[in-house]
Design an enzyme around this catalytic site. Structure first.
Site: not given
Ligand code: HSE
Length: 419
Positions: A136, A203, A207, A305
């Site tokens: 983020g 997710d 990353k 966010g």
């Molecule tokens: N859904 C992801 C998280 C959003 O909660 O980290 C950011 O990549």
């Protein structure tokens, strides 16, 4: 007349969801500051979305047709914040081929198609930047590729998903149920459209793939990565982790092993209280990088966010504007998976929780693993046993688990250690 320089730099934004609307908000709110940094005026000319937004200050600039953007020769930079691989991949590739730089927050796109899109960008002498795809609002990709470029990285271990960290923190600190914590994360705009992507670890997997590719130079495809989410973590496991001296966190882990391959996985792990990332709570992410010259470095901040993610996207837009006729160095090669070591060969200590013949389970475990650390919690039933083993291969640990289940023990939980 442009206020800051000779040129307007025209950009387009694909998508007006949580991140896209955040990008518009940051661009409008901080326009003077941003424009004075780049000494140009950045002008959002088109926003692509199937919905209309009559309340938006840029309502007249919305389009539902991508062709209006790709065919507009004034557009130099396209910001892709739609998410998902399709149609984002097609749109991004066409933009790069048309000589437009692309900024994206789309971790799925980068994890699946990154090597190809980096190559296409390079061949067309444009930039493809994706700082917002990991962590983020935390600066991590640029530091990894630039500031730490002198290092040989040996390991990256990170809390990479804000939603699951928010849920686990609620479970640890407030005994809130998994479902209630997930609903709250969704209402706060942290979760993916399909929250299974958060909860099942996909997710975080995307990353850690991006971080691994950047740190070790070869693409890592998500399907090659052992990935386990947090659905099976129970409040009882949280209590045993506390007794052990740590917390349960969903960790993306990659390290180079002796044969030069990568051990890479996403799984809930017991993290010692001594570790810097044990205290990373709520929606925050924490990423620990080990470099041979720097030693351990920890990056910390809001990993999800609207505005934190938009902050990273807008920083990439600024970088693109500053380098409209130069290439930023962000590179890795494609790879067929031969760079990945089998997960079964990874070596770790493991926490086990069984229900059954405690004396027999204990004797079998000691015979296999030597000394164990026995754990306790309030309210455990008489036939429940929990312990942590010394480090062994995942293959040996799985074989013990299967043997115990075959012999009638009920497996209540098993979580590896981050060590
Ligand atoms: N859904 C992801 C998280 C959003 O909660 O980290 C950011 O990549």
């Amino acid at each position: 007349m442009p206020k800051f320089g000779i040129n307007m730099v025209y950009i387009a934004i694909l998508g007006h969801g949580v991140v896209g609307s955040g990008v518009v908000e940051v661009m409008l709110h901080n326009a003077d500051n941003i424009n004075s940094r780049v000494k140009e005026e950045i002008f959002i000319k088109h926003i692509l979305d199937l919905r209309s937004f009559p309340e938006s200050p840029l309502a007249s600039r919305f389009t539902t047709d991508f062709e209006n953007i790709i065919n507009d020769s004034e557009i130099r930079i396209v910001v892709e914040v739609m998410g998902g691989v399709h149609p984002a991949y097609d749109f991004v590739k066409r933009c790069l081929l048309a000589g437009k730089s692309v900024v994206t927050s789309n971790k799925e796109l980068v994890a699946v198609k990154g090597a190809e899109l980096i190559r296409v960008a390079s061949e067309n002498n444009v930039n493809f930047l994706f700082e917002a795809s990991v962590g983020g609002g935390i600066p991590i990709l640029r530091p990894l590729s630039q500031c730490l470029a002198a290092n040989r990285v040996s390991e990256i271990a990170g809390i990479l998903n804000g939603t699951t960290n928010f849920i686990l923190t609620k479970m640890i600190k407030e005994q809130v149920s998994f479902e209630d914590a997930l609903a709250e994360a969704q209402s706060l705009g942290y979760a993916e459209r399909d929250p299974a992507a958060d909860v099942d670890g996909h997710d975080a997997c995307r990353k850690i793939c991006i971080l691994a590719a950047l740190a070790f130079g070869k693409h890592v495809y998500p399907e090659a990565v052992y990935t386990q989410g947090i659905r099976s973590v129970k409040l009882e496991d949280v209590a045993y982790a506390e007794n052990w001296g740590g917390v349960i966190k969903l960790i993306g882990l990659v390290r180079e092993v002796e044969n030069g391959k990568l051990q890479i996985c996403v799984a809930p792990m017991l993290v010692s209280r001594e570790s810097q990332i044990a205290s990373v709570d709520g929606v925050f992410n924490g990423i620990k990088v080990n470099g041979d010259a720097t030693g351990e470095i920890v990056f910390y901040g809001r990993g999800a966010g609207k505005l934190p993610t938009a902050s990273a996207v807008v920083a990439d837009i600024i970088d693109c504007v500053k380098h409209l006729s130069a290439r930023k160095y962000l590179f890795w090669e494609d790879c067929d998976g031969s760079n990945i070591e089998s997960y079964s060969k990874d070596v770790t200590g493991m926490y086990f929780r069984f229900k059954g013949d405690k004396a027999k389970i204990l004797a079998d475990a000691e015979e296999r693993f030597g000394e164990l650390k026995l754990l306790s919690r309030k309210g455990a039933s008489e036939d429940e046993i929990a312990f942590v083993t010394t480090p062994h291969t995942i293959e040996e640990l799985e074989s013990f688990k299967a043997e115990q289940i075959n012999q009638g023990a009920e497996l209540l939980g098993s979580i590896r250690l981050l060590a």
